[in-house]
Design a protein around this motif. Sequence first.
Motif, short mmCIF file in Angstrom:
data_model
loop_
_atom_site.label_atom_id
_atom_site.label_comp_id
_atom_site.label_asym_id
_atom_site.label_seq_id
_atom_site.Cartn_x
_atom_site.Cartn_y
_atom_site.Cartn_z
N ASP A 237 0.85 -1.20 0.00
CA ASP A 237 0.00 0.00 0.00
C ASP A 237 0.88 1.25 0.00
N GLU A 238 0.26 2.39 -0.36
CA GLU A 238 0.93 3.67 -0.14
C GLU A 238 0.07 4.59 0.72
N GLY A 239 -1.15 4.15 1.07
CA GLY A 239 -1.96 4.87 2.03
C GLY A 239 -2.90 5.90 1.47
N HIS A 240 -2.93 6.05 0.14
CA HIS A 240 -3.84 7.01 -0.46
C HIS A 240 -4.75 6.30 -1.47
N ASN A 241 -4.21 5.91 -2.60
CA ASN A 241 -5.05 5.27 -3.62
C ASN A 241 -4.92 3.76 -3.66
N ARG A 242 -3.96 3.21 -2.93
CA ARG A 242 -3.89 1.75 -2.78
C ARG A 242 -4.00 1.43 -1.30
N MET A 368 5.05 6.08 -3.00
CA MET A 368 4.70 5.25 -4.15
C MET A 368 5.74 4.18 -4.44
N ALA A 369 6.98 4.38 -4.02
CA ALA A 369 8.02 3.37 -4.26
C ALA A 369 7.68 2.05 -3.60
N THR A 370 6.94 2.10 -2.50
CA THR A 370 6.59 0.88 -1.79
C THR A 370 5.35 0.20 -2.38
N ALA A 371 4.71 0.86 -3.34
CA ALA A 371 3.46 0.34 -3.93
C ALA A 371 3.52 0.42 -5.45
N PRO A 372 4.45 -0.30 -6.09
CA PRO A 372 4.58 -0.19 -7.55
C PRO A 372 3.31 -0.55 -8.31
N ALA A 373 2.46 -1.40 -7.72
CA ALA A 373 1.22 -1.78 -8.41
C ALA A 373 0.26 -0.61 -8.56
N GLY A 379 -1.47 5.22 -13.63
CA GLY A 379 -0.65 5.39 -14.82
C GLY A 379 0.84 5.43 -14.50
N GLY A 380 1.67 5.21 -15.52
CA GLY A 380 3.11 5.22 -15.35
C GLY A 380 3.68 3.82 -15.25
N THR A 381 4.91 3.73 -14.76
CA THR A 381 5.61 2.45 -14.64
C THR A 381 6.09 2.28 -13.20
N PRO A 382 6.46 1.05 -12.80
CA PRO A 382 7.03 0.87 -11.46
C PRO A 382 8.25 1.75 -11.21
N LYS A 383 9.06 1.96 -12.25
CA LYS A 383 10.21 2.85 -12.09
C LYS A 383 9.76 4.27 -11.78
N ASP A 384 8.66 4.71 -12.40
CA ASP A 384 8.13 6.04 -12.10
C ASP A 384 7.76 6.14 -10.62
N ALA A 385 7.16 5.09 -10.09
CA ALA A 385 6.75 5.11 -8.69
C ALA A 385 7.96 5.33 -7.78
#
Length: 469
Positions: A237-242, A368-373, A379-385
């Motif tokens: 999770d990241e605590g906002h949208n996931r 977001m780095a902890t929630a690549p999904a 939108g974007g990629t896991p690297k973007d996160a």
Amino acid sequence: MPDINKIFSEKLIVINMGLESFNTDLKTQDVQSMQVNWRPPSEASKKLSLLEGDSVSEKIDVANKEAIARLLAAEPIIVGIGTAGTHIPGMTKNTILHAGPPIAWEQMSEPLKGAIVGGLIYEGLVLNEEEGRILASSGEIIFDSCHHHCTVGPMAGVVTSSMPVWILKNKTFGNFAYCTLNEGLGKVLRFGAFSPEVIDRLNWMENILAPVLKEALEIKGSIDLKSIIAQSLQMGDEGHNRNKAGTSLLFRELAPSIVKTKYSKDEKAEVLTFIDKNDHFFLNVSMPACKCSLDPLSDIPNSTVVYAMSRNGTNFGIRVAGTGDEWFTAPCALVKGLYFPGFEEKDANPDIGDSCITETAGIGGFAMATAPAIVQFVGGTPKDAINYTTSMYEITCTENNSFKIPNINFRGTPTGIDIRKVIEIGILPVINTGIACNRAGIGQVGAGIVRPPMKCFEDALTSFLTKII
């Protein structure tokens, strides 16, 4: 003198210090290049020199250490379920709270107006949209920011007197925060929808969901949210949208007590099923957890730490510890992201909601780095996160000592937005968020990434310069 023709006949390695599109063009031509995010000093950044004296810098450093100490010491817990009109300070039958800085009916966006119409129908004050708009514009309804009442609301953020609310307490400082219960995704009040199905769901939440949760919490006792948020971040999770992990962990805390309540098997099954099927259920406790963690920062002279960010669909606003309860606002931006089938950017309302209180506290987009999904939703990629998170370390004061990110060596999430760093470096906070339709009554049309206007931070700095003690 070097031979110019010879230089251009050799393989180029370019450092681009201008428009990023130049770097993109070079890459399409297979030229090795690196983009440097440099820009000329802004007028606001020139004012930072006024804060560079030893005595001034020391005052700010001391104040910011105090702000960060208060934030990291916060212990948000759920203490119960209440009713907005009874428990939220300053509420009346004719009061409607909304997300973002204060705004008059005439300036409100359509999703906010739609949510207000729905709230009036839910309260039994009107029968339909036409009556709702007439009453809302009559002057008989008191509109105010959720933040002025220790409250936060996702998206439109509308809170009316009869709505059930979570009651949270910061054990360390004794302050409270409130939030309505999450309706789920899609066609819901918080996205400006007000059809009969929306009102029916709100009535079920008032008459079944809230009473069951209230009794369950009386059986269970308080629930430690700092621990749940910390665990959920390490579960994707990241605590906002996931919030899949957070919702699951909260479900585990509540379920044994829910089954012990006096309600019928069918009613308890309805409640358990509703929570189980609503991955965003935890959002409406993570938000007030962040709110009651940040509110103790609101009265720290000389601090440049941001303690609130919020948007009402028309204006984005921030509040800074060293400037008290003053709002600094600028027009909201459009969210860049993914749209649901049948919708596109022309259907989107500008940024809206109190939910970026999560980013203000160092989770959400900052984690977001902890929630690549999450990129499958926004939108974007896991690297973007990962890049979003790492860039936020540039504009914050510290790393959180409780909220850790496994895939970047368990670094703490970037915490404590400093307006000086935002202006000096030119990096704005990143927020992941839902997208509401720009027509009332439709609901959610997508999700994506957005940033605040720089003007909010520039104006905050201007005001801060007049308030240094």
